[in-house]
Design an enzyme around this catalytic site. Structure first.
Site, mmCIF file in Angstrom:
data_model
loop_
_atom_site.group_PDB
_atom_site.id
_atom_site.type_symbol
_atom_site.label_atom_id
_atom_site.label_comp_id
_atom_site.label_asym_id
_atom_site.label_seq_id
_atom_site.Cartn_x
_atom_site.Cartn_y
_atom_site.Cartn_z
ATOM 1 N N GLU A 132 0.706 -1.533 -0.338
ATOM 2 C CA GLU A 132 -0.595 0.082 0.235
ATOM 3 C C GLU A 132 0.851 1.370 -0.057
ATOM 4 O OE1 GLU A 132 -2.789 -0.014 3.260
ATOM 5 O OE2 GLU A 132 -3.375 2.069 2.501
ATOM 6 N N GLY A 272 2.697 2.506 11.175
ATOM 7 C CA GLY A 272 2.438 1.626 12.033
ATOM 8 C C GLY A 272 2.281 0.047 11.596
ATOM 9 N N ASN A 276 -2.407 -6.285 5.247
ATOM 10 C CA ASN A 276 -2.313 -7.467 4.241
ATOM 11 C C ASN A 276 -3.196 -8.486 4.593
ATOM 12 O OD1 ASN A 276 -0.484 -5.766 2.908
ATOM 13 N ND2 ASN A 276 1.129 -6.380 5.236
ATOM 14 N N GLU A 309 -5.785 -2.887 12.197
ATOM 15 C CA GLU A 309 -5.351 -3.325 11.476
ATOM 16 C C GLU A 309 -6.303 -4.626 11.577
ATOM 17 O OE1 GLU A 309 -3.675 -2.648 9.777
ATOM 18 O OE2 GLU A 309 -2.693 -0.895 11.251
ATOM 19 N N HIS A 312 -9.445 -3.761 9.288
ATOM 20 C CA HIS A 312 -9.576 -4.004 8.565
ATOM 21 C C HIS A 312 -10.084 -4.932 7.553
ATOM 22 C CE1 HIS A 312 -8.071 0.285 7.412
ATOM 23 N NE2 HIS A 312 -7.307 -0.018 8.029
ATOM 24 N N GLU A 331 -10.248 4.332 6.194
ATOM 25 C CA GLU A 331 -8.914 4.308 7.170
ATOM 26 C C GLU A 331 -10.050 5.384 7.978
ATOM 27 O OE1 GLU A 331 -6.796 3.060 7.409
ATOM 28 O OE2 GLU A 331 -5.785 2.885 5.431
HETATM 29 N N1 TRP Z 1 -3.260 1.004 5.552
HETATM 30 C C1 TRP Z 1 -2.326 0.828 6.810
HETATM 31 C C2 TRP Z 1 -3.319 1.363 8.027
HETATM 32 O O1 TRP Z 1 -4.595 2.394 8.366
HETATM 33 C C3 TRP Z 1 -1.488 2.031 6.396
HETATM 34 C C4 TRP Z 1 0.288 2.522 5.522
HETATM 35 C C5 TRP Z 1 0.741 1.123 6.282
HETATM 36 C C6 TRP Z 1 0.213 2.673 4.813
HETATM 37 N N2 TRP Z 1 1.810 0.917 5.446
HETATM 38 C C7 TRP Z 1 2.340 2.382 4.902
HETATM 39 C C8 TRP Z 1 0.432 3.524 4.079
HETATM 40 C C9 TRP Z 1 2.879 2.478 3.808
HETATM 41 C C10 TRP Z 1 1.538 3.869 3.497
HETATM 42 C C11 TRP Z 1 2.322 3.337 3.125
HETATM 43 O O2 TRP Z 1 -3.563 0.783 8.574
HETATM 44 ZN ZN ZN Z 2 -5.490 1.551 8.655
#
Ligand code: TRP
Ligand code: ZN
Length: 896
Positions: A132, A272, A276, A309, A312, A331
Site C-alpha cells: 500500500e 504503524g 495485508n 489492522e 480492516h 481509514e
Molecule cells: N493501511 C495502513 C493502515 O492504516 C497504513 C500503511 C501502512 C501505509 N504502511 C503504509 C500507508 C505505507 C502508506 C504507505 O493501517
Molecule cells: Zn488503516
C-alpha cells in the site's frame, strides 16, 4: 485512473484528479506468482489471467511497474516482440490486446538496495513487502489499482538456512524441500483482493501461536511472528488480537473469514502497521511489549493498532476502495472502529470519556492545524501528486469523526443497520465514500445528502453559539451560527450538517431536562442538527438561569465559540455530567491564562495566576470520586502546539516560558496535595496495563512532573528514587522525563546526575531498539537540548538515518516537539531541518516527505523567522533528484 507520467528532475509535480477516474480496460481474475528469493536478485515470475472489461472501449492493456527489471513477457503463450508493447519508467502498455489474456511476466528486484521500505525490501536479513498504496508495481508489472481485485496463489522458494520461514497471504497449501539447500512454500488466498493487500515475509523468525475458537465454533490459528529473542514480548499483541476478533463478532457481527491469521513485526517500517490479507505486517513499536521495556502508552497503542489492522479485514479488505481518493472510506471507518474498540474494552463511562478526550486532543493538535495549513484537503481529496502524502490526520482522524457523526445522528442501532446494509450491498466490491453514506441513509430512511459536504469541503468549521435566558417565559434560546474558513482551491463553503450535542446545567450543578418548544420529548442531552448557516433553538420550562454545555462528547469536528465567563467555566468543570465538556471547561480556563501569560511576557510585565483557576484545578486534583486518568487530563495544560494554534503570530519561546511559569505556579499552590496524590496513586505489585492502573500511574507521574518544579532537593530526589526503584518502563520513563524536562533552577545542580543516568539507561537498554528510540526522544525534546546537541546525537553510534523509527525518535522529535529550540532565533533549526529532509529524500522519500511537513505553518511566525524558514524551504525545493513525495509538500508550502 492514472495516466502514465514521465518524470524528470525539474518538472513541476503532476497532479492526479478524482474527476478523471475511469474503470480499467482489463480485469484480472487470477494471479499466480513464483518468487526465487535472493537479496541482490530476486526473480519473480507472474502469470496474470485477464479479460477485457466490456464497459470500456479502449484496447490497451495498461500495467504499472517501477524500479524493476523486465526479463520476459509472454502473451497467451507467445513471446511478446518489442513492437507489441510500450515501456516507460512507470508503465507497460500492451497495444490492442485480445479479449482474453494470459500474460506471463518475469522481473528481477534488487531488494537489498531498496531503502524506501516500499515494495520488496530486506531488513536484518529478512524479506518483507509493503504494497500500500502503490508498492506492488515495484514487485511486478500489474494493473496496480485498488479496483482490480484478483485471486492470488504464491510460490516462495529460498535458502533453507537463511529463510527458514516463508509466509504469504491466506492458507499454506503445500511446502517441501527442493533438494539444493532450498525449500518452498505455496500459499493460496481464498479471497479476491487488490494488489495493495499482497504480502510476503521470509527469513529467520519465530512465532507465538494459539488456536482460537470463533463464535461460530470454527477454529482458527493465530500467530505473532518476531525475530528470535523477542518471544518474551508477544503476549500483549496476541491478547489484543483475540480481543479484536471477539469484539468485531459481538459489536458488528463480523467473523474472521480465514483459517489462519498472522501478525509479523519488523523494525524497519514506514508507518504503524499494514492490513495485508491474513498477513498483517507491523512496526515492532506496535507489537513488542513487556513491562520492562514498554510504557502504558505503548501497551494502549499496541491494542489499538492490532485492533485497527484486524478490523480492516472487513472495512478495507472485504469491502475496499474504488480509487485512492476514497482512502478515508477504509481509514476513517477503521479508526472509528478501533476507537470504539478501545473505549468498549475500558468499559466504564469515564474510562470511555478519557479515551475520547485523548482522541480529540490528537485531532485538534494535528488535524486542525493541517486543515489550517498548505496541505489542507477534504476527507475525500480531489487531487494529489503522491498518494503516500495523503495518509494524513485528515483522512484518518477527521475521517473517523465523520463516521462518528453518523453514529451520533443515527444512534447505536441505526449505525449498525447502516453497517449491515453496507456489507450486504458491497461485500467483495471496491466502492466509494458515497456508497457508504447512501447505505447509512437508506438503512435508516434518512436524507444525508447535505452530509456529503463533510467529504468534499476542507477546513475546520466554526460554530459560534449565543444563549439567552428569559426568566418571565422560562425559556432558554440558543442561536448557532456556522462558518468555514477558505482553504486552497475552495474559497466559498456551503453549510455543513452538524450534530451539536447539548445540555444545560443549573446553578446547583444539576442537569436541566431539555424540552424543545413544540416538542414533547424530554432529554438530558439533545442532539441539535445545525444544517443552515444560522439556527435558533428554544427550550421551554427552564426554571432558572443556566450554563450551556455545548458540543458534548465532541459531537462534531468543529471549533465551538461561546463567550463563557470564568465562573461559568469553573462551574462546568465542577459539575457538568458530560466528562468531555467538563475537561473542556478546564482547558478553556487554562488556555485563557496561558495566552495572557504569553502576552505579559511579550510586554515585559509581571506574571501571575489567579486563585479561581488554581482552586478549580485543586478541586479536581483532590476529588477522589473522579477517575485518576480523568484528573490527570484536567491537570495537564494545553500543549505548546495548541497554544501556538490559538495565536495569530506564534511565539515558541514565549509560549514555552508561559507554560513553564504556569506549571511552577500550580506546583507551588498545590504543593501538599500533589505529594498526597503522588503517594495515594502508587501501583505496587505485579504490573498490569489495565486502564485503572495506567490511570493511577498517569496521575502519579503528572504529580511528580509538577513536584520537580518546586526546585527543591527533596522532590528531585523523589524523581531519582522513582527512577532507580522503577519496576516498569512507565515509571522509569516518567521519572527520567521529570528530571530532564523540569525547568527549575536546581536543574543545573543536578545536571551531572542527569547525564550519568542517561548513560546508565543507555547501557542497560542498548540492545532494545524501541527503548533506545525513547532515549533519543527524551533528549531531543528536552528544553535544554539545542540544535548543536541534536547534531551531536546524530553522531552517536546508535543513530541511523535509514531506520525510520530511529530517524523519527531524534529528528522528528526535535523538529515537531521541541518548538522553543527548533524555532531558535538564528534559524539553525531550519538549516538542520533542510539538511535532514535532503538526506532522507535519498533514502526514503515517504519518511522525508513527513519530515518536510514540519515547516507547513511557516507563515504563522514572526517575519524574521519566516524569511529563514522560506530560505530553508527553497533550498530543499532546489535540491537535485527530489522525490515527488517531498516536492509536493514543499511546493504546497511555498505556494501559500
Ligand atoms: N493501511 C495502513 C493502515 O492504516 C497504513 C500503511 C501502512 C501505509 N504502511 C503504509 C500507508 C505505507 C502508506 C504507505 O493501517
Ligand atoms: Zn488503516
Amino acid at each position: 485512473m492514472r495516466k502514465p507520467i514521465q518524470q524528470s528532475d525539474s518538472e513541476v509535480p503532476v497532479s492526479i484528479y478524482r474527476k478523471d477516474y475511469a474503470p480499467p480496460n482489463f480485469w484480472v481474475d487470477k494471479v499466480e506468482m513464483g518468487f526465487d528469493l535472493h537479496p541482490i536478485r530476486t526473480h519473480v515470475a507472474t502469470r496474470l489471467f485477464m479479460r477485457r472489461n466490456p464497459d470500456r472501449s479502449e484496447n490497451d492493456l495498461i500495467l504499472f511497474g517501477e524500479d524493476i527489471k523486465l526479463l520476459q513477457l509472454r502473451l497467451n503463450g507467445v513471446d511478446l516482440k518489442k513492437s507489441a508493447y510500450r515501456l516507460t519508467k512507470e508503465c507497460l502498455t500492451i497495444v490492442n490486446a485480445p479479449d482474453e489474456v494470459c500474460l506471463e511476466v518475469e522481473t528481477t528486484i534488487a531488494a537489498d538496495k531498496n531503502t524506501t521500505m516500499s515494495g520488496l525490501y530486506v531488513s536484518n536479513g529478512n524479506f518483507y513487502t509493503q504494497c500500500e498504496a502503490e508498492g506492488f508495481r515495484k514487485i511486478t508489472y500489474f494493473p496496480d489499482r485498488p479496483d482490480v481485485m484478483a485471486s492470488f496463489t504464491v510460490m516462495l522458494r529460498g535458502d533453507k538456512d537463511a529463510y527458514p520461514v516463508l509466509l504469504s497471504n491466506g492458507n499454506l497449501i503445500e511446502q517441501g524441500d527442493l533438494g539444493d539447500g532450498r525449500h518452498y512454500a505455496k500459499w493460496e488466498d481464498p479471497f479476491k483482493k487488490p494488489s495493495y493487500l499482497f504480502a510476503l515475509v521470509a527469513g529467520k523468525l519465530v512465532c507465538q501461536e494459539e488456536k482460537f475458537k470463533l463464535q461460530s465454533g470454527r477454529q482458527v490459528l493465530l500467530q505473532v511472528w518476531v525475530e528470535p529473542g523477542n518471544l518474551d514480548k508477544t503476549q500483549h499483541a496476541m491478547d489484543s488480537l483475540k480481543k479484536s476478533i471477539r469484539w468485531d463478532e459481538q459489536r458488528f457481527g463480523l467473523e474472521l473469514d480465514l483459517d489462519r491469521f498472522m501478525i509479523v513485526a519488523t523494525s524497519d517500517f514506514n508507518m504503524g502497521a499494514m492490513e495485508n490479507k491474513g498477513l498483517n505486517i507491523f512496526n515492532t513499536k506496535y507489537v513488542l511489549a513487556n513491562p520492562r521495556v514498554a510504557t502504558d502508552t505503548d501497551y494502549a497503542g499496541i491494542e489499538s493498532v492490532v485492533g485497527h489492522e484486524y478490523f480492516h479485514n472487513w472495512t478495507g479488505n472485504r469491502v475496499t476502495c474504488r480509487d485512492w481518493f476514497q482512502l478515508s472510506l477504509k481509514e476513517g471507518l477503521t479508526v472509528f472502529r478501533d476507537q470504539e474498540f478501545s473505549g468498549d474494552l475500558v468499559g466504564t463511562e469515564t474510562g470511555r470519556a478519557v479515551k475520547r478526550i485523548e482522541d480529540v486532543r490528537v485531532l485538534r493538535q494535528l488535524q486542525f492545524s493541517e486543515d489550517a495549513g498548505p496541505m489542507a484537503h477534504p476527507v475525500r481529496p480531489d487531487s494529489f501528486v503522491e498518494i503516500n502524502n495523503f495518509y494524513t490526520v485528515t483522512i484518518y482522524e477527521k475521517g473517523a469523526e465523520v463516521v462518528r457523526m453518523y453514529y451520533t445522528l443515527l444512534g447505536h442501532e441505526g449505525f449498525r443497520r447502516g453497517m449491515d446494509l453496507y456489507f450486504q450491498r458491497h461485500d467483495g466490491q471496491a466502492v466509494t465514500c458515497d456508497d457508504f453514506r447512501v447505505a447509512m441513509a437508506d438503512a435508516n430512511g434518512r436524507d444525508l445528502k447535505q452530509f456529503e459536504r463533510w467529504y468534499s469541503q476542507a477546513g475546520t468549521p466554526r460554530v459560534s453559539a449565543q444563549g439567552h435566558y428569559d426568566g418571565s417565559k422560562k425559556t432558554y434560546s440558543l442561536s448557532l451560527t456556522q462558518s468555514c474558513p477558505k482553504t486552497a482551491g475552495q474559497s466559498k463553503k456551503k453549510p455543513f450538517h452538524i450534530p451539536v450535542a447539548f445540555g444545560l446545567i443549573d446553578v446547583q450543578g444539576g442537569e436541566v431536562p431539555l424540552q424543545l418548544e413544540g416538542d414533547t420529548i424530554v432529554a438530558r442531552t439533545k442532539i441539535l442538527e445545525l444544517t443552515r448557516e444560522s439556527q435558533q433553538f428554544v427550550f421551554v420550562n427552564v426554571e432558572q438561569d443556566v450554563t450551556p454545555s455545548l458540543l458534548r462528547n465532541f459531537s462534531a469536528p468543529v471549533i465551538l465559540e461561546f463567550e463563557y465567563c470564568d465562573e461559568q467555566l469553573a462551574h462546568l468543570l465542577a459539575y457538568d455530567s458530560d466528562p468531555f465538556c467538563r475537561w473542556e471547561a478546564g482547558q478553556r480556563l487554562a488556555m485563557r491564562r496561558l495566552l495572557n501569560l504569553v502576552s505579559a511576557i511579550q510586554k515585559g510585565v509581571p506574571l501571575s495566576l489567579d486563585i479561581l483557576f488554581l482552586d478549580a484545578l485543586k478541586k479536581t486534583l483532590i476529588d477522589t470520586s473522579l477517575d485518576p486518568a480523568f484528573r490527570e487530563l484536567v491537570l495537564t495544560l494545553p500543549s505548546e502546539a495548541m497554544i501556538a494554534e490559538e495565536m495569530k503570530v506564534a511565539d515558541p519561546q514565549g509560549i514555552h516560558q508561559a507554560r513553564q511559569f504556569a506549571r511552577a505556579e500550580i506546583a507551588q499552590y498545590l504543593k501538599s496535595d500533589l505529594l498526597q496524590v503522588y503517594q495515594d496513586n502508587q501501583t505496587p505489585g505485579k504490573y498490569s496495563p489495565d486502564a485503572l492502573s495506567a490511570g493511577k500511574r498517569a496521575l502519579k507521574n503528572c504529580a511528580l512532573a509538577y513536584l520537580v518544579e518546586w526546585a527543591e532537593k527533596s522532590t528531585y530526589e523523589l524523581a531519582y528514587t522513582q527512577y532507580q526503584d522503577a519496576e516498569n518502563m512507565t515509571d522509569r520513563m516518567a521519572a527520567l522525563l521529570a528530571m530532564l524536562h523540569c525547568s527549575s533552577a536546581l536543574d543545573k545542580v543536578y545536571r551531572k546526575t542527569r547525564n550519568q543516568v542517561l548513560l546508565e539507561f543507555y547501557k542497560e537498554f542498548q540492545n532494545d531498539a524501541l527503548v533506545i528510540d525513547k532515549w533519543f526522544t527524551l533528549q531531543a525534546t528536552a528544553p535544554t537540548t539545542d540544535v548543536t546537541q541534536v547534531r551531536q546525537l546524530m553522531q552517536h553510534k546508535a543513530f541511523s538515518m535509514g531506520n525510520p523509527n530511529r530517524a523519527r525518535s531524534l529528528i522528528f522529535a526535535f523538529c515537531n516537539a521541541n518548538p522553543a529550540q527548533f524555532h531558535c532565533a538564528d534559524g539553525s533549526g531550519y538549516e538542520f531541518w533542510a539538511d535532514s529532509v535532503i538526506a532522507l529524500n535519498k533514502l526514503n522519500p515517504q519518511v522525508a516527505a513527513r519530515l518536510a511537513r514540519s515547516l507547513d505553518r511557516w507563515t504563522k511566525y514572526p517575519k524574521a523567522q519566516q524569511t529563514r524558514m522560506k530560505a530553508a524551504l527553497e533550498r530543499v525545493a532546489k535540491t537535485k533528484s527530489l522525490s515527488k513525495d517531498v516536492a509536493e509538500v514543499i511546493s504546497k508550502a511555498l505556494a501559500i
